[in-house]
Design an enzyme around this catalytic site. Sequence first.
Site, mmCIF file in Angstrom:
data_model
loop_
_atom_site.group_PDB
_atom_site.id
_atom_site.type_symbol
_atom_site.label_atom_id
_atom_site.label_comp_id
_atom_site.label_asym_id
_atom_site.label_seq_id
_atom_site.Cartn_x
_atom_site.Cartn_y
_atom_site.Cartn_z
ATOM 1 N N GLY A 46 -49.935 16.166 -1.015
ATOM 2 C CA GLY A 46 -50.211 15.908 0.400
ATOM 3 C C GLY A 46 -51.671 15.937 0.770
ATOM 4 O O GLY A 46 -52.066 15.336 1.775
ATOM 5 N N THR A 49 -53.161 12.158 0.364
ATOM 6 C CA THR A 49 -52.629 10.974 1.032
ATOM 7 C C THR A 49 -53.687 10.281 1.891
ATOM 8 O O THR A 49 -53.713 9.055 1.980
ATOM 9 C CB THR A 49 -51.408 11.317 1.900
ATOM 10 O OG1 THR A 49 -51.752 12.376 2.801
ATOM 11 C CG2 THR A 49 -50.238 11.761 1.038
ATOM 12 N N ASN A 107 -51.731 18.385 -8.757
ATOM 13 C CA ASN A 107 -52.211 17.008 -8.720
ATOM 14 C C ASN A 107 -52.895 16.605 -10.021
ATOM 15 O O ASN A 107 -53.666 17.379 -10.584
ATOM 16 C CB ASN A 107 -53.191 16.819 -7.555
ATOM 17 C CG ASN A 107 -52.537 17.097 -6.213
ATOM 18 O OD1 ASN A 107 -51.312 17.131 -6.112
ATOM 19 N ND2 ASN A 107 -53.333 17.289 -5.183
ATOM 20 N N HIS A 126 -50.408 19.985 -13.920
ATOM 21 C CA HIS A 126 -49.789 18.743 -14.392
ATOM 22 C C HIS A 126 -50.809 17.841 -15.076
ATOM 23 O O HIS A 126 -50.514 16.689 -15.375
ATOM 24 C CB HIS A 126 -49.113 18.006 -13.233
ATOM 25 C CG HIS A 126 -47.948 18.747 -12.672
ATOM 26 N ND1 HIS A 126 -47.324 18.387 -11.490
ATOM 27 C CD2 HIS A 126 -47.273 19.841 -13.130
ATOM 28 C CE1 HIS A 126 -46.328 19.231 -11.243
ATOM 29 N NE2 HIS A 126 -46.284 20.116 -12.220
ATOM 30 N N GLY A 204 -50.568 20.866 1.190
ATOM 31 C CA GLY A 204 -50.070 19.589 0.692
ATOM 32 C C GLY A 204 -48.925 19.664 -0.293
ATOM 33 O O GLY A 204 -48.707 18.712 -1.046
#
Length: 213
Positions: A46, A49, A107, A126, A204
């Site tokens: 988030g 974005t 992210n 990740h 986010g």
Amino acid sequence: MAHTAHSDPEMVRERYDSQEELERKVDELVRYIQDSRHFVVFTGAGISTSAGIPDFRGPDGKWTREAQGKRPLAAKVPTVSAIPTPTHMALVDLLETGRLKYVISQNCDGLHRRSGVPAERISELHGNSNVEVCEECGQSYLRDLACHRYASSRDHATGRVCGRAGCGGSLLEYTIDFSQHLPQEPLRLAEAHSRQADLHVVFGSSLTARPAC
């Protein structure tokens, strides 16, 4: 991964505070940060974005749309061309002033590192699509390009080799696939800082993806 989309519409709906309420919450957060001894931040899709990168479980998120039988929206800009957002830059300021001790992120868009967050102050659970890591010696390379796999498979090799003297090992794209284990050292550091934290703020993320959450 459409099955991980929120089934409750209330979990998808975006909420907007009045200016007065927003200012009250900001002031409260400032007090929490000022009083903290070990402040840690956890970030999700988030926060990117507004840089033009779609999220996953928002109103128009990738998994949300797939669960509704719709095609995912394309990114407004290539990830490697996206510019870090004010949120990313505010976290850098907090790190530089010593208020923020550590960042944990789901992210892999690379925006935290490109914003100026040092590698030793973040766990990218990740991975990072702009990073390659040597399979042999562990040397990492932060690129100004998106690192892609040489073949379309779960083999992460990019086709490039390590430039470290005497190594020449295969370079691997530094992201994980579904069902793969999280990178052990970033996960260890994330857990250690989380245990030490007296203030942990999430930006986010709906805290749905496991085991990161």
